[in-house]
Design a protein around this motif. Structure first.
Motif, mmCIF file in Angstrom:
data_model
loop_
_atom_site.group_PDB
_atom_site.id
_atom_site.type_symbol
_atom_site.label_atom_id
_atom_site.label_comp_id
_atom_site.label_asym_id
_atom_site.label_seq_id
_atom_site.Cartn_x
_atom_site.Cartn_y
_atom_site.Cartn_z
ATOM 1 N N TYR A 242 -113.342 -38.061 -5.742
ATOM 2 C CA TYR A 242 -114.656 -38.020 -5.039
ATOM 3 C C TYR A 242 -115.626 -39.095 -5.603
ATOM 4 N N TYR B 4 -114.641 -42.849 -4.875
ATOM 5 C CA TYR B 4 -114.846 -43.192 -3.482
ATOM 6 C C TYR B 4 -116.296 -43.267 -3.287
ATOM 7 N N PHE B 5 -117.170 -42.176 -3.794
ATOM 8 C CA PHE B 5 -118.421 -42.284 -3.356
ATOM 9 C C PHE B 5 -119.245 -43.529 -3.987
ATOM 10 N N ALA C 56 -118.372 -46.364 -2.019
ATOM 11 C CA ALA C 56 -119.176 -46.436 -0.878
ATOM 12 C C ALA C 56 -120.660 -47.202 -1.162
ATOM 13 N N ARG C 57 -121.382 -46.484 -1.968
ATOM 14 C CA ARG C 57 -122.516 -46.804 -2.282
ATOM 15 C C ARG C 57 -122.523 -48.391 -2.738
ATOM 16 N N ILE D 235 -118.215 -46.469 4.816
ATOM 17 C CA ILE D 235 -118.044 -45.114 5.504
ATOM 18 C C ILE D 235 -116.538 -44.706 5.475
ATOM 19 N N ASN E 24 -114.698 -45.164 2.778
ATOM 20 C CA ASN E 24 -114.741 -44.738 1.406
ATOM 21 C C ASN E 24 -115.447 -43.233 1.590
ATOM 22 N N LEU E 25 -116.365 -43.196 2.131
ATOM 23 C CA LEU E 25 -117.027 -41.866 2.231
ATOM 24 C C LEU E 25 -116.239 -40.711 2.851
ATOM 25 N N ASN E 26 -115.436 -40.800 3.954
ATOM 26 C CA ASN E 26 -114.386 -39.956 4.514
ATOM 27 C C ASN E 26 -113.392 -39.673 3.673
ATOM 28 N N ALA F 154 -122.492 -36.866 0.231
ATOM 29 C CA ALA F 154 -121.617 -37.710 0.812
ATOM 30 C C ALA F 154 -121.779 -37.724 2.453
ATOM 31 N N ASN F 155 -121.869 -36.348 3.051
ATOM 32 C CA ASN F 155 -122.148 -36.489 4.324
ATOM 33 C C ASN F 155 -123.415 -36.916 4.965
ATOM 34 N N LYS G 9 -123.434 -40.510 4.995
ATOM 35 C CA LYS G 9 -122.506 -41.150 5.983
ATOM 36 C C LYS G 9 -123.459 -41.144 7.229
#
Length: 515
Positions: free
Chosen positions: A118, A121-122, A125-126, A149, A151-153, A169-170, A173
């Motif tokens: 997590y 991936y977060f 995304a950043r 997005i 990677n956030l998923n 994360a949500n 997004k």
């Protein structure tokens, strides 16, 4: 706002408290190195990295490199991957987006727990979202945002719904997808449901400020960005955006003096942390705020001048009958004019100093970019024109066009760049060579100031560290630039921190004039 000002007055106190905590961590780490296991030493380095993260980039990077070294010694792929995630976040915080993404891409996800996946991936995304914001080009932004997005998923699939990581994360997004109401509900729930760390609290409040701005609720937007700024100061978080964004809001409201104060403090924090992109962002708005403040002062002075003129006219009517008073008023008026002229000169001197400082920071990058573009255009024009003329009446203009040589212009550009750079860094060649064994040291040819290898790392020392930008300027391939960098790094005495050693080469310091 008064609470923020009170907090700012204690800013140095909070910073000293942070230094004391870091000093204690360093002492504990030293004890651990004397008697602890490799695992304990690794954890001690991670704690020091956490302490310096969002406070001081260079120190944080030093300790995460130490942690990676221990992970390699004990052959722990899990620890190495976890350390790389932290390194990626740190590079992202410093504005080294490409380097951050490259580091994160190198991590083997099979070595990670679901929560660490997590984090990976977060952080990816950043990196894409911040790169999109920094790039500020719609042609590339959409692609970066889509990657973020995606990677956030992946991150959301690894955590429980409505857990703290999930809401973190949500919310991001929804924000990136411009679902403002959903993003607002998400971040408000996050703040209400969990005791957030200072870093996460700053993320939540800053995000809410941005969301309320998009929802056209300026007071709520200012309220949450103020909360974020207070938290950042109280916890000595130097890698921050809240105070800069608040300064922008105050500027838009016409509160120029306070905006100027806040943006300067934000610049000090960015310089302390060494966040390149933050310094660039702040440097772009600082002159705007200062110019607006100067304009307001000039308007007040103009109004005052008109009032003085009116009073002078009225006074002259009386002074016709009072000769002695006339004489006194004339002397006072002359004194006021002299004082006004002196003040005007002082204001101009201050403005010149500010402009000179701004030029010193920006002109080299601008010069390189503008000149490189000019040479490329000239070369393109020459080729195109020659082709057209050859099909018509080449004898009339060929000689004129052949006078222009892109190669000569680029050689001249390199020479100018070398001269300017060596004026700023007169000891660069000597200092650079000290990083190598004597047989590997680089000496320019007789007619050169810098050779290609030295010029690549001269650009790096100026902060131009993107291989594509360097390749475009030097008119070589990206592979060539990468090859030079890799070869020199491998030959140096400092393979692990070669780039850091290059950045430590000092520029020429200007000594103040003595009375």
């Amino acid at each position: 706002m008064s609470l923020l000002d009170e907090t700012l007055e204690k800013r140095e106190q909070y910073t000293q408290q942070k230094h004391q905590k870091l000093k204690a961590l360093a002492l504990q780490m030293h004890k651990t190195r004397l008697s602890g296991t490799k695992e304990e030493i690794y954890q001690a380095y991670i704690k020091l990295y956490d302490g310096y993260n969002e406070f001081k980039y260079d120190s944080a990077y030093f300790y995460i490199e130490k942690a990676k070294g221990i992970a390699k010694e004990i052959k722990s792929t899990t620890h190495l991957s976890e350390a790389k995630i932290e390194e990626g976040f740190l590079l992202l915080s410093a504005g080294l987006f490409t380097e951050a993404i490259d580091t994160l891409q190198s991590i083997d996800t099979l070595t990670l727990t679901p929560l660490k996946k997590y984090d990976l991936y977060f952080t990816k995304a950043r990196s894409y979202f911040d790169l999109a914001e920094y790039n500020d080009d719609s042609k590339f932004q959409i692609n970066y945002i889509r990657k973020g997005i995606l990677n956030l998923n992946k991150a959301l699939n690894l955590v429980q719904v409505n857990s703290s990581p999930y809401l973190k994360a949500n919310g991001l997004k929804h924000l990136q997808q411009q679902n403002w109401d959903l993003a607002k509900e998400n971040y408000l729930l996050w703040l209400k449901s969990y005791e957030l760390s200072p870093q996460l609290y700053g993320i939540a409040t800053s995000s809410l400020s941005y969301i309320f701005k998009q929802l056209d609720e300026p007071e709520k937007s200012k309220y949450y960005i103020t909360l974020a700024a207070i938290s950042d100061i109280q916890h000595a978080i130097k890698e921050n955006v809240a105070l800069r964004n608040l300064a922008t809001k105050l500027y838009e409201e016409g509160k120029l003096k306070k905006a100027n104060t806040y943006v300067r403090i934000a610049l000090e924090d960015a310089e302390f942390f060494n966040a390149r992109h933050r310094k660039n962002q702040i440097s772009s708005i600082l002159p705007i705020i200062e110019s607006a403040q100067l304009y307001r002062v000039e308007q007040k002075n103009k109004s005052l001048q008109n009032t003085v003129i009116l009073l002078a006219i009225l006074s002259l009517i009386i002074l016709v009958f009072l000769g002695i008073i006339v004489k006194q008023l004339k002397e006072k008026k002359a004194a006021r004019q002299a004082l006004a002229e002196n003040n005007k000169q002082l204001q101009q001197m201050n403005l010149n100093l500010v402009e000179a400082d701004s030029i010193k920071q920006d002109y080299i990058t601008y010069f390189l970019k503008a000149t490189s573009q000019l040479i490329n255009k000239m070369g393109s024009l020459q080729k195109t024109t020659i082709l057209k003329i050859k099909t018509k009446k080449p004898e009339e203009v060929l000689q004129t066009i052949y006078k222009y040589s892109a190669k000569k212009e680029r050689t001249a550009l390199f020479h100018q760049f070398d001269e300017v750079f060596l004026q700023l860094f007169p000891s660069f060649i000597e200092s650079f060579n000290q990083l190598f064994p004597e047989k590997e040291q680089k000496t320019p040819k007789k007619n050169e100031l810098l050779n290609t290898e030295l010029r690549i790392f001269a650009l790096y020392r100026l902060g131009i560290q993107d291989n594509k930008q360097v390749a475009d300027f030097l008119d070589v391939s990206i592979a060539t630039v990468y090859s030079y960098k890799t070869r020199l790094k491998n030959k140096s005495n400092h393979r692990e921190n070669f780039e850091q050693k290059v950045m430590e080469i000092r520029k020429l310091e200007v000594q103040p004039e003595k009375d």
